[in-house]
Design an enzyme around this catalytic site. Structure first.
Site, PDB file in Angstrom:
ATOM      1  CD  GLU A  65      -2.196  -1.300   3.090  1.00 44.71           C
ATOM      2  OE1 GLU A  65      -2.195  -0.234   3.719  1.00 44.71           O
ATOM      3  OE2 GLU A  65      -2.841  -2.278   3.338  1.00 44.71           O
ATOM      4  CE  LYS A  81       4.746   5.132   6.943  1.00 43.38           C
ATOM      5  NZ  LYS A  81       5.268   6.535   7.308  1.00 43.38           N
ATOM      6  CG  ASP A 122       4.084  12.673   4.911  1.00 43.71           C
ATOM      7  OD1 ASP A 122       4.046  12.375   5.856  1.00 43.71           O
ATOM      8  OD2 ASP A 122       4.815  13.570   4.386  1.00 43.71           O
ATOM      9  CE1 TYR A 125      -3.334   2.836   8.645  1.00 48.22           C
ATOM     10  CE2 TYR A 125      -3.516   4.500   6.974  1.00 48.22           C
ATOM     11  CZ  TYR A 125      -3.150   4.025   8.231  1.00 48.22           C
ATOM     12  OH  TYR A 125      -2.572   4.913   9.144  1.00 48.22           O
ATOM     13  CE  LYS A 171      10.460   6.436   6.543  1.00 39.96           C
ATOM     14  NZ  LYS A 171       9.591   7.484   6.883  1.00 39.96           N
ATOM     15  CB  CYS A 226      24.116  42.427 -16.942  1.00 42.89           C
ATOM     16  SG  CYS A 226      24.595  41.100 -17.566  1.00 42.89           S
ATOM     17  CB  CYS A 248      27.644  42.525 -20.743  1.00 43.62           C
ATOM     18  SG  CYS A 248      26.115  42.906 -20.451  1.00 43.62           S
ATOM     19  CB  CYS A 299      20.886  41.671 -18.973  1.00 44.26           C
ATOM     20  SG  CYS A 299      22.221  42.401 -20.206  1.00 44.26           S
ATOM     21  CB  CYS A 320      24.647  40.237 -22.391  1.00 41.53           C
ATOM     22  SG  CYS A 320      25.224  39.525 -21.058  1.00 41.53           S
TER      23      CYS A 320
HETATM   24  S1  IVH Z   1      -0.304   0.387   8.877  1.00 47.65           S
HETATM   25  C1  IVH Z   1       0.761  -1.394  12.696  1.00 47.65           C
HETATM   26  N1  IVH Z   1      -0.740   1.207   6.603  1.00 47.65           N
HETATM   27  O1  IVH Z   1       2.284   5.348   8.766  1.00 47.65           O
HETATM   28  C2  IVH Z   1       0.300  -0.858  11.527  1.00 47.65           C
HETATM   29  N2  IVH Z   1       0.145   2.844   7.991  1.00 47.65           N
HETATM   30  O2  IVH Z   1       4.700   4.442  10.625  1.00 47.65           O
HETATM   31  C3  IVH Z   1       0.541   0.483  11.455  1.00 47.65           C
HETATM   32  N3  IVH Z   1       0.655   5.086   7.187  1.00 47.65           N
HETATM   33  O3  IVH Z   1       0.981   5.753  11.982  1.00 47.65           O
HETATM   34  C4  IVH Z   1      -0.009   1.370  10.271  1.00 47.65           C
HETATM   35  N4  IVH Z   1      -0.274   5.004   5.377  1.00 47.65           N
HETATM   36  O4  IVH Z   1       0.066   7.213   9.932  1.00 47.65           O
HETATM   37  C5  IVH Z   1      -0.408   1.879   7.707  1.00 47.65           C
HETATM   38  N5  IVH Z   1      -1.333   2.074   4.148  1.00 47.65           N
HETATM   39  C6  IVH Z   1      -0.758   2.424   5.473  1.00 47.65           C
HETATM   40  C7  IVH Z   1      -0.290   3.747   5.872  1.00 47.65           C
HETATM   41  C8  IVH Z   1       0.113   3.853   7.243  1.00 47.65           C
HETATM   42  C9  IVH Z   1       0.201   5.755   6.090  1.00 47.65           C
HETATM   43  C10 IVH Z   1       0.964   5.959   8.475  1.00 47.65           C
HETATM   44  C11 IVH Z   1       0.020   5.900   9.574  1.00 47.65           C
HETATM   45  C12 IVH Z   1       1.250   5.023  10.570  1.00 47.65           C
HETATM   46  C13 IVH Z   1       2.397   5.302  10.186  1.00 47.65           C
HETATM   47  C14 IVH Z   1       3.302   4.201  10.447  1.00 47.65           C
END
Ligand code: IVH
Length: 667
Positions: free
Chosen positions: A114, A116, A118, A227, A315, A409, A412, A427, A432
């Site tokens: 999935e 992640k 932010d 999720y 990450k 400039c 020149c 300029c 130039c």
């Molecule tokens: S699972 C135990 N799924 O990431 C499972 N987290 O560092 C924990 N997050 O607090 C969460 N997308 O804020 C999960 N598809 C996703 C996510 C997700 C974003 C964030 C969430 C969580 C943090 C964990």
């Protein structure tokens, strides 16, 4: 290190990290990037593991996240909201999979991948289908009650759909976020109202959820994807896939980018595509999450103190970092625009070393109050030139002054002015040296005449020695003049001479684009070439005739007329033609790329992925994402991923960027 030094180091890391946590979670104003934070926390974790006696009882490593604020009521999570362990690279993903296989005693594990998001983690409790409580994660056990605010999220049902077929109690976990489009729109409104501009979508989402007045939250375009599951009564989910497939039936939003697959190859493949995914999505992600699909397997694997063993976050390379501005220089472009450029203390961002950032113009400098010597947060996004997000004012040295772009400039010494309605200072001297060099660089560049080997250093020498003054002079330099230049071997001189010759028969649009007419980019050049067919026709076209052409507006028409009405420009074009330039409207198609498939891996340095894709598609080939035996070519950039080994095992032809360019140029 002595014991005292170690203790000092642990204390310093603890207090710094607590401070960073406060800035991130409470003030919504971080001063370091997530990756820098991860590095610090890992350093502290390692030291604490080696010297447990020195560990502070308040260590940031003991917490899952930030503290909860007291403004809202608190909510206890019946099932703790854990955090995720991080995999920083493919090796760490491979380790994750081997641990899972070892603990389950099985091969080929089924995983879910999935994005992640932010944003901000929340828990939603639906009792008999009705949304009764929503809370933040807080410290993982105690969160804040933000029910009123969450209820303002338009896409979230207050009552589950299909009310006759629902669990009696379900606790859902999800991420609240704001997409880029809404973020930009909201910030534009803030500017109009002369109110505070938000630094990024995450901070805006976090700040919005913490508003005490739900009426303000109502105006914030919050979105959510769910999720995860906490407690649940009256429904038996067996797998993560089941959960994610069922939630939409009840009206709960779930991310559409979720995929499932088997084993470590699936993990690596999805992870490899993570950066591409991030570039394509209309909202911010800071990683990808992998989870073991089966809930009974998840139970067997269990959890550590803060994170489950059945999931890991892959990450992605950080796109932001902090560094200092060592100098501010002015670069003068082909149109005479004076662009301030920050020379940075080099820093690695998303795997690339960045030493320059554009400061755009005086308005931007004023808005962000950027000064020489400042510590700044910089960001790079895809192929865009890195830019300064904000100044870390706390680190500003005493006695610094506001920066003002000079009104002369630097190349020149001619006057440089800002015209009414324009953001840039220009300029005024069209001869130039910087403007001349810029015009020639543009003319020979990939998207114009594409003369190989004719780089900025060569142009610099040729212009400085007055061997070329304008584009037509390129065609009158001879091999001897080239080989007389600094660091120019005879062979290289010959190569350059030949590549100029090779491009003497050229697509008309490439030449038109190369002229550098204001407002006439690649696309407009193609439209013009297509419409007028002959350069002469374009040169004598009047305003009405130009405006009649699709996509050409009044301003562009005026620019074209202005350009061709200059005697000097007409002379230059005449000289180009006299030197043997010939224009064609299309290349005879060899079509050797017809139906050939291309996969790319690693960072491309010569062109962007989208440019490469366009090149392939122009000649009838196609681009795909993953390697199989059917793929014709794998093009390998810097730091290639696992696709390279996979391609080798399938005996797919491997091309360097240069091989790829040669293949395209032979078309
Ligand atoms: S699972 C135990 N799924 O990431 C499972 N987290 O560092 C924990 N997050 O607090 C969460 N997308 O804020 C999960 N598809 C996703 C996510 C997700 C974003 C964030 C969430 C969580 C943090 C964990």
């Amino acid at each position: 290190m002595s014991n005292l030094e170690i203790k000092k180091k642990i204390d310093k890391l603890t207090s710094d990290l607590n401070d960073h946590n406060r800035r991130y979670y409470e003030l919504d104003s971080p001063i370091i990037s997530d990756t820098e934070y991860d590095i610090l926390i890992r350093e502290l974790q390692d030291l604490e593991a080696q010297y447990p006696d020195y560990k502070d009882s308040n260590s940031p490593t003991m917490r899952v996240g930030g503290r909860s604020l007291n403004k809202f009521g608190s909510v206890e999570h019946t099932v703790p909201m854990l955090s995720l362990a991080n995999a920083m690279n493919v090796d760490e993903l491979v380790n994750f999979d081997s641990q899972v296989r070892r603990l389950l005693g099985r091969e080929n594990i089924e995983y879910i991948a999935e994005p992640k998001l932010d944003g901000l983690a929340v828990e939603l409790i639906y009792e008999n289908g009705v949304l009764t409580t929503a809370s933040t994660r807080g410290d993982g056990v105690l969160g804040e009650d933000i029910t009123q605010n969450v209820k303002t999220i338009q896409s979230l049902p207050l009552t589950l759909k299909d009310i006759n077929n629902i669990p009696s109690l379900i606790e859902l976990r999800g991420e609240v976020f704001i997409d880029f489009d809404d973020f930009t729109k909201l910030n534009r409104r803030q500017i109009d109202k002369k109110e505070k501009v938000f630094s990024n979508p995450r901070n805006l989402a976090a700040g919005s959820l913490r508003q005490l007045d739900p009426n303000i939250v109502l105006r914030r375009p919050l979105k959510i994807f769910c999720y995860g599951l906490g407690a649940c009564k009256g429904w038996d989910f067996k797998t993560q896939i089941q959960l994610l497939e069922t939630l939409p039936n009840w009206g709960i939003p779930v991310n559409k980018e979720i995929k499932s697959g088997l084993g470590v190859d699936f993990l690596i493949d999805y992870y490899d595509k993570g950066e591409q995914l991030r570039d394509r999505l209309p909202y911010d992600i800071d990683g990808v999450v992998f989870k073991v699909n089966s809930y009974s397997d998840q139970k067997k694997l269990g959890e550590r103190s803060k994170s489950p063993r059945w999931a890991i976050a892959g990450k992605l390379r950080a796109q932001q970092a902090t560094t200092t501005i060592e100098n501010i220089i002015i670069s003068v472009g082909r149109t005479g625009a004076l662009t301030p450029v920050a020379k940075l203390n080099p820093v690695v961002v998303g795997g690339v070393t960045v030493s320059n950032a554009t400061l755009h113009n005086q308005d931007e400098i004023d808005k962000k109050d950027i000064r020489l010597g400042d510590t700044v947060l910089i960001q790079r996004a895809g192929d865009v030139i890195p830019e300064v997000v904000k100044v870390v004012k706390e680190k500003r040295k005493l006695g610094s002054n506001k920066y003002i772009i000079p009104n002369e400039c630097p190349v020149c010494n001619a006057g440089a002015f800002r015209h009414k309605g324009e953001a840039v200072v220009r300029c005024i001297n069209s001869s130039c040296a910087s403007q001349v060099k810029g015009r020639i660089e543009h003319f020979v560049s990939k998207s114009c005449m594409d003369i190989e080997g004719f780089g900025p250093q060569l142009i610099e020498q040729l212009v400085d020695q007055k061997l070329i003054m304008n584009i037509s002079d390129i065609y009158s330099i001879n091999k001897d003049q080239l080989s007389s230049l600094d660091r120019m071997a005879e062979k290289s001189a010959e190569n350059i001479f030949n590549s100029i010759k090779k491009r003497k028969t050229i697509l008309l649009w490439r030449f038109i684009h190369g002229l550098g007419i204001k407002n006439v980019g690649e696309n407009t050049s193609k439209v013009l070439a297509n419409h007028f067919q002959l350069l002469d026709n374009l040169m004598i076209a009047n305003e009405e005739e130009l405006i009649e052409v699709d996509e050409i507006g009044e301003i562009t028409a005026k620019m074209i007329i202005l350009f061709f009405s200059s005697d000097n420009n007409r002379q230059i074009i005449k000289k180009c033609i006299k030197s043997g330039l010939e224009f064609i409207l299309s290349r005879p198609q060899k079509q050797s790329l017809l139906d050939q498939s291309f996969v790319f891996t690693g960072t491309l340095t010569q062109f962007s992925r989208s440019e490469a894709k366009k090149m392939v598609e122009t000649y009838g080939g196609k681009c795909i994402n993953s390697i199989s035996a059917k793929v014709s070519y794998l093009v390998v950039g810097k730091n290639p991923g696992s696709k390279l080994a996979k391609a080798q095992s399938f005996q797919v032809s491997i091309l360097t960027e240069k091989d790829f360019q040669d293949l395209i140029n032979s078309q």
